[in-house]
Design an enzyme around this catalytic site. Structure first.
Site, PDB file in Angstrom:
ATOM      1  N   HIS A   1     -59.249  98.638  -3.367  1.00 18.18           N
ATOM      2  CA  HIS A   1     -58.978  98.625  -1.930  1.00 18.18           C
ATOM      3  C   HIS A   1     -57.694  97.838  -1.685  1.00 18.18           C
ATOM      4  CE1 HIS A   1     -60.698  97.638   2.363  1.00 18.18           C
ATOM      5  NE2 HIS A   1     -59.476  98.114   2.401  1.00 18.18           N
TER       6      HIS A   1
ATOM      7  N   ARG B   1     -55.136  90.750   0.343  1.00 20.41           N
ATOM      8  CA  ARG B   1     -55.875  89.556  -0.075  1.00 20.41           C
ATOM      9  C   ARG B   1     -56.354  89.629  -1.523  1.00 20.41           C
ATOM     10  NH1 ARG B   1     -61.244  89.889   3.661  1.00 20.41           N
ATOM     11  NH2 ARG B   1     -59.595  90.124   5.232  1.00 20.41           N
TER      12      ARG B   1
END
Length: 257
Positions: free
Chosen positions: A48, A54
């Site tokens: 993802h 992040r």
């Protein structure tokens, strides 16, 4: 009953990158984890690329596409930026997910029914690039119908609410969520959609949902990476594959009825 194919296992390597990014540098490498997962029997790799980067980074997606022989499932928000990146990387599939910066993980399904106008051109562009399109949605009749109308190839049913209720001992809620997932899987398959599932799955919940005959693939990340700390990624994947196989074998015993 016809013999069903085994359920595919997609291994999500996001949280290998989470550990890497906590300290900086290049270790541990999510691409190395993907290679190990492939050797251990994974059927695909999921990653993802979040808006805030992040965990997985842009370069990771390029390296995953170049460095593994398995199908790559690119999870992404349905934004123009991510569509541009996906069309450049050319993964096997893109799974469109909702995304909010403040969430720790994906907290709900995509609102396909409410975002048709935004989603339609982006789905069309991905499909024109030869990329299969999956929508990560709740097991809701309106959302599943919208996914089919939008031309998605796949729906991935969000199993998080069921998994949370199961592990926390909220049995009535868990059974209600399980019934929703079962009905959603049947509806999706009837509409010609390939049915995947994921979010929060562990050995026990993966075994149980693998008994849905409509399920083709389970995508599992956080639990497997966590287990790998204790037993190694190869053993965690091996045990997960055994759990999924046990669930599939239970179909003949009426376990998914």
């Amino acid at each position: 009953m016809a013999v069903l194919k085994p359920v595919r296992l997609g291994v999500n390597v996001d949280h290998v990158a989470t550990v890497r990014n906590a300290r900086g540098g290049t270790h541990p490498d999510p691409v190395r984890a993907a290679v190990l997962a492939s050797a251990a029997g994974a059927d695909g790799i999921t990653a993802h690329l979040r808006e805030d980067r992040r965990h997985i980074r842009d370069a990771d997606m390029e390296r995953l596409k170049a460095g593994i022989d398995l199908p790559l499932n690119f999870e992404m928000a349905a934004t123009q930026e991510m569509v541009d990146i996906a069309c450049r990387v050319r993964p096997n599939a893109c799974c469109l997910v909702p995304e909010r910066r403040e969430e720790r993980t994906t907290e709900g399904g995509l609102d396909a029914a409410g975002q048709r106008l935004e989603l339609a051109p982006r789905i069309a562009r991905l499909k024109a690039a030869g990329i299969r399109v999956s929508l990560f949605i709740a097991a809701d009749a309106a959302q599943i119908a919208a996914a089919a109308e939008l031309g998605a190839d796949i729906v991935e049913l969000h199993t998080g609410a069921w998994c949370d209720a199961s592990t926390e001992g909220r049995h009535e809620e868990a059974e209600a969520e399980f019934a929703r997932l079962k009905a959603g899987a049947r509806q999706a398959a009837t509409l010609g959609l390939e049915v995947h599932a994921g979010h929060g799955l562990d050995y026990a919940t993966a075994e149980r949902i693998a008994a849905f005959p409509e399920i083709v693939e389970l995508n599992i990340g956080h639990f497997l990476i966590g287990e790998a700390i204790f037993v190694g990624l190869d053993q965690a994947i091996d045990r997960m594959r055994a759990a999924i196989a046990a669930g599939r074998a239970a179909i003949g015993d009426g376990a998914a009825a």
